[in-house]
Design a protein around this motif. Structure first.
Motif, PDB file in Angstrom:
ATOM      1  N   PHE A 193       0.831  -1.209   0.000  1.00 51.41           N
ATOM      2  CA  PHE A 193       0.000   0.000   0.000  1.00 51.41           C
ATOM      3  C   PHE A 193       0.865   1.259   0.000  1.00 51.41           C
ATOM      4  N   VAL A 194       1.915   1.223   0.851  1.00 51.08           N
ATOM      5  CA  VAL A 194       2.783   2.399   0.976  1.00 51.08           C
ATOM      6  C   VAL A 194       3.525   2.662  -0.325  1.00 51.08           C
ATOM      7  N   SER A 195       3.898   1.610  -1.012  1.00 55.15           N
ATOM      8  CA  SER A 195       4.680   1.787  -2.235  1.00 55.15           C
ATOM      9  C   SER A 195       3.895   2.466  -3.348  1.00 55.15           C
ATOM     10  N   ARG A 196       2.558   2.520  -3.230  1.00 55.58           N
ATOM     11  CA  ARG A 196       1.747   3.181  -4.251  1.00 55.58           C
ATOM     12  C   ARG A 196       1.844   4.702  -4.159  1.00 55.58           C
ATOM     13  N   VAL A 197       2.279   5.185  -3.017  1.00 56.26           N
ATOM     14  CA  VAL A 197       2.320   6.632  -2.813  1.00 56.26           C
ATOM     15  C   VAL A 197       3.370   7.254  -3.735  1.00 56.26           C
ATOM     16  N   SER A 198       2.960   8.202  -4.526  1.00 57.71           N
ATOM     17  CA  SER A 198       3.868   8.917  -5.436  1.00 57.71           C
ATOM     18  C   SER A 198       3.268  10.277  -5.733  1.00 57.71           C
ATOM     19  N   ASP A 199       3.856  10.985  -6.674  1.00 54.86           N
ATOM     20  CA  ASP A 199       3.324  12.287  -7.040  1.00 54.86           C
ATOM     21  C   ASP A 199       2.179  12.180  -8.032  1.00 54.86           C
ATOM     22  N   GLN A 200       1.800  10.930  -8.350  1.00 50.65           N
ATOM     23  CA  GLN A 200       0.683  10.721  -9.268  1.00 50.65           C
ATOM     24  C   GLN A 200      -0.641  10.929  -8.545  1.00 50.65           C
ATOM     25  N   LYS A 201      -1.632  11.420  -9.293  1.00 54.56           N
ATOM     26  CA  LYS A 201      -2.958  11.653  -8.735  1.00 54.56           C
ATOM     27  C   LYS A 201      -3.611  10.317  -8.385  1.00 54.56           C
ATOM     28  N   ASP A 202      -4.341  10.284  -7.313  1.00 55.93           N
ATOM     29  CA  ASP A 202      -5.084   9.105  -6.847  1.00 55.93           C
ATOM     30  C   ASP A 202      -4.182   7.930  -6.458  1.00 55.93           C
ATOM     31  N   SER A 203      -2.881   8.132  -6.240  1.00 57.63           N
ATOM     32  CA  SER A 203      -1.990   7.027  -5.858  1.00 57.63           C
ATOM     33  C   SER A 203      -2.201   6.579  -4.421  1.00 57.63           C
ATOM     34  N   THR A 204      -2.938   7.395  -3.633  1.00 60.07           N
ATOM     35  CA  THR A 204      -3.075   7.085  -2.198  1.00 60.07           C
ATOM     36  C   THR A 204      -4.492   6.664  -1.820  1.00 60.07           C
ATOM     37  N   ILE A 205      -5.338   6.367  -2.826  1.00 58.72           N
ATOM     38  CA  ILE A 205      -6.746   6.074  -2.513  1.00 58.72           C
ATOM     39  C   ILE A 205      -6.855   4.885  -1.552  1.00 58.72           C
ATOM     40  N   LEU A 206      -6.206   3.784  -1.872  1.00 65.49           N
ATOM     41  CA  LEU A 206      -6.297   2.594  -1.011  1.00 65.49           C
ATOM     42  C   LEU A 206      -5.730   2.863   0.371  1.00 65.49           C
ATOM     43  N   LEU A 207      -4.596   3.538   0.414  1.00 59.16           N
ATOM     44  CA  LEU A 207      -3.975   3.825   1.693  1.00 59.16           C
ATOM     45  C   LEU A 207      -4.834   4.765   2.528  1.00 59.16           C
ATOM     46  N   ASP A 208      -5.487   5.738   1.890  1.00 56.01           N
ATOM     47  CA  ASP A 208      -6.394   6.636   2.606  1.00 56.01           C
ATOM     48  C   ASP A 208      -7.516   5.852   3.274  1.00 56.01           C
TER      49      ASP A 208
ATOM     50  N   ILE B 139      -1.168   2.916  14.095  1.00 58.33           N
ATOM     51  CA  ILE B 139      -0.714   2.475  12.776  1.00 58.33           C
ATOM     52  C   ILE B 139       0.807   2.517  12.732  1.00 58.33           C
ATOM     53  N   VAL B 140       1.361   1.450  12.152  1.00 56.01           N
ATOM     54  CA  VAL B 140       2.780   1.424  11.784  1.00 56.01           C
ATOM     55  C   VAL B 140       2.828   1.235  10.278  1.00 56.01           C
ATOM     56  N   ALA B 141       3.526   2.112   9.590  1.00 56.00           N
ATOM     57  CA  ALA B 141       3.632   2.011   8.136  1.00 56.00           C
ATOM     58  C   ALA B 141       4.945   1.326   7.784  1.00 56.00           C
ATOM     59  N   GLU B 142       4.850   0.241   7.027  1.00 50.81           N
ATOM     60  CA  GLU B 142       6.032  -0.515   6.603  1.00 50.81           C
ATOM     61  C   GLU B 142       6.415  -0.130   5.179  1.00 50.81           C
ATOM     62  N   GLY B 143       7.663  -0.391   4.844  1.00 49.76           N
ATOM     63  CA  GLY B 143       8.112  -0.237   3.464  1.00 49.76           C
ATOM     64  C   GLY B 143       8.290   1.194   3.015  1.00 49.76           C
TER      65      GLY B 143
ATOM     66  N   ARG C 114       2.073  13.917   6.926  1.00 54.17           N
ATOM     67  CA  ARG C 114       0.887  14.771   6.777  1.00 54.17           C
ATOM     68  C   ARG C 114      -0.335  14.092   7.369  1.00 54.17           C
ATOM     69  N   ASN C 115      -0.378  12.780   7.294  1.00 55.94           N
ATOM     70  CA  ASN C 115      -1.513  12.030   7.821  1.00 55.94           C
ATOM     71  C   ASN C 115      -1.286  11.586   9.261  1.00 55.94           C
ATOM     72  N   LYS C 116      -0.256  12.146   9.869  1.00 52.14           N
ATOM     73  CA  LYS C 116       0.022  11.914  11.284  1.00 52.14           C
ATOM     74  C   LYS C 116       0.246  10.426  11.616  1.00 52.14           C
ATOM     75  N   ILE C 117       0.877   9.736  10.657  1.00 54.39           N
ATOM     76  CA  ILE C 117       1.327   8.359  10.919  1.00 54.39           C
ATOM     77  C   ILE C 117       2.764   8.479  11.409  1.00 54.39           C
ATOM     78  N   THR C 118       2.951   8.360  12.688  1.00 56.10           N
ATOM     79  CA  THR C 118       4.262   8.672  13.268  1.00 56.10           C
ATOM     80  C   THR C 118       5.216   7.470  13.318  1.00 56.10           C
ATOM     81  N   LEU C 119       4.684   6.259  13.384  1.00 55.08           N
ATOM     82  CA  LEU C 119       5.549   5.077  13.491  1.00 55.08           C
ATOM     83  C   LEU C 119       5.824   4.540  12.093  1.00 55.08           C
ATOM     84  N   LEU C 120       7.074   4.649  11.677  1.00 54.06           N
ATOM     85  CA  LEU C 120       7.463   4.332  10.305  1.00 54.06           C
ATOM     86  C   LEU C 120       8.608   3.327  10.297  1.00 54.06           C
TER      87      LEU C 120
END
Length: 525
Positions: A428-443, A456-460, A472-478
């Motif tokens: 899920f995290v790997s989809r995040v990019s500067d492309q539009k709608d890349s974060t829909i699933l993660l949101d 939440i802990v975000a991996e990868g 920005r989404n206040k996910i602090t554990l990375l």
């Protein structure tokens, strides 16, 4: 270990079979030799009795003519020329008429009372010279002829070289062996073998060869035994090498666990706002002596399928306690130490005990022990699994659902289990990019977690864009290569010792974010 035991057992079985074959051959040969020895003894005594029969003919002729000087000379000549005879005696009306001994002497005491039998063994006590004899008696019209055979010749027919056979001349209920006087026959002789004379009333009795005789085996078969031992060792070595080349991956994994080749690596869990290391996830790595480090995605599925995941995890827990305990003074309070546990292990009878032992290793330090539950197997189908996890949660363990959204039952687990954290999978995290709608699933995943009040802990996390999005989404554990690769215990110590106590931080500034993940990881850990 199993291959070594199998090879050893094969070598031992081959040696035992070879030794038994050699023993059988030696026993068969000993049986033939024993029978031949008894046969030769019987023939020798028959030859002596044939001499006695010949002397009896002469004595019968003398008896018809009376004991003249000529007759006494004939008896003496017979006794002298026939080498095995001791004396020839002629009796009439229970009186000694004539003997081959000078002066008509006799050797047998109370000769007149000697009972008649065709063949008799007389003990030394019945003779004047105290030497036993074998006598052959033949009836005549007025009495009988008695011919005695020397005990020395009889004993020569029962050679001492074969005394383990216990050769014995048996006449009636009397027996004579190579040594000793005439004795009464042992009635407990059922195990003895016999050679019965077809011409005279005597037998040769002997002890048949025992099937197994260690002395015989070592004395006569030691050369063959050495050869069999050499061949057995060679076969065992060849089999060990063959099995070693053809072992399954599962067998290799089992041996690796026993040898301690599965070792813990530590990947930092970072507070994205402060850059501080607030925990580590323990990851298994296989330090193969030939292939180097083998990643967990290669061997963990096989370990789970074969049941080896339980000893693997137990061994990993033990190593983590041993390694981390000296570092506890360097760790901040509430430091997270996470270790992956599978459904197969959670369902096992040893699971809660394993966790308690793990927890006991960190007594005296406020450490959060995180059980990261993997979803490669269904979790909520077994109520025992849910009960075990919820019980451990009530005892202070932190429960995290690993790789959330990629396994069997992520949503149902949130409802059944006392979950503290969900770990968002790197897919899920790997989809995040500067492309539009890349974060829909993660949101969607983040929104779900917040509505259920889950941490939440975000991996990868590997790029600056992913890092900034999560902040920005206040996910602090990375967690991810952006902050550091999984490292060995020694490398993790370097991370801790390179910073002042209580300031375990990783640089997350602009200059760091601009670097490639691999280069960044190498510099930061």
């Amino acid at each position: 270990m199993r291959n070594s035991i199998l090879s050893l057992c094969s070598a031992v079985i081959l040696f035992v079979i070879g030794a038994l074959i050699i023993n059988w051959q030696l026993w068969h040969l000993a049986t033939i030799n024993t029978s031949a020895t008894a046969e030769n003894a019987a023939k020798g005594i028959e030859a002596m009795l044939d001499e006695a029969s010949g002397a009896t003919t002469t004595a019968e002729h003398v008896a018809t003519e009376g004991c003249t000087s000529r007759g006494q000379l004939d008896l003496g000549t017979e006794a002298a020329l026939r080498p095995h005879l001791r004396a020839i005696m002629i009796m009439e009306n229970d009186q000694v008429m004539c003997t081959s001994l000078p002066g008509n002497g006799v050797l047998i005491k109370n000769l007149a009372t000697l009972p008649y039998s065709r063949l008799a063994l007389l003990s030394g006590a019945m003779l004047y010279n105290n030497l036993p004899v074998l006598v052959l008696q033949t009836p005549t019209p007025g009495g009988r002829v008695i011919v005695s055979i020397s005990d020395a010749h009889l004993r020569d027919a029962l050679p001492a070289a074969t005394n383990e056979l216990n050769l014995a001349l048996v006449v009636g209920d009397k027996m004579l062996q190579h040594a000793g006087d005439v004795s009464t026959l042992n009635t407990d002789a059922a195990t003895l073998a016999q050679r019965v004379s077809p011409h005279y009333p005597f037998t040769i009795e002997y002890q048949p060869a025992h099937f197994f005789n260690l002395t015989r085996l070592l004395q006569q078969g030691w050369g063959l035994l050495l050869m069999i031992l050499f061949l057995s060792c060679a076969v065992g070595i060849l089999m060990r090498r063959y099995l070693g080349k053809n072992t399954s991956f599962e067998d290799d994994l089992r041996k690796a666990i026993m040898k301690g080749e599965i070792v813990p690596f530590y990947q930092p869990v970072v507070n994205g706002l402060t850059g501080a290391i607030c925990g580590v996830e323990v990851l298994a790595r296989w330090k193969h002596p030939e292939s180097g480090l083998i990643p967990p995605n290669v061997f963990i599925p096989i370990a789970e399928k074969s049941g080896l995941i339980i000893p693997l995890t137990q061994n990993l827990m033990t190593q983590v306690v041993k390694q981390m305990k000296p570092l506890l003074p360097k760790l901040p309070d509430e430091f997270h130490i996470g270790i992956n546990v599978s459904a197969g292990h959670i369902n096992s009878a040893s699971f809660t005990g394993d966790c308690h032992i793990f927890q006991k290793g960190f007594e005296g330090k406020s450490v959060k022990l995180v059980l990261e539950v993997t979803e490669r197997e269904p979790l909520t189908e077994n109520p025992h699994l849910v009960e075990n996890l919820n019980k451990l949660h009530s005892e202070g363990f932190v429960i995290a659902l690993d790789d959330f959204g990629t396994g069997y039952s992520g949503l149902s687990c949130l409802n059944e289990l006392a979950i503290d954290y969900i770990k968002i999978d790197k897919s899920f995290v790997s989809r995040v990019s500067d492309q539009k709608d890349s974060t829909i699933l993660l949101d969607c995943v983040i929104e779900l977690a917040r509505k259920m009040s889950l941490n939440i802990v975000a991996e990868g996390v590997e790029t600056k864009e992913q890092f900034e999005y999560l902040n920005r989404n206040k996910i602090t554990l990375l967690q991810g290569y952006y902050f550091g690769r999984p490292v060995s215990y020694v490398e993790f110590i370097k991370v801790l010792l390179s910073r002042p106590r209580g300031d375990i931080r990783i640089n997350t500034g602009e200059s760091v974010a601009a670097e490639q993940p691999d280069v960044l990881a190498e510099r930061n850990v």
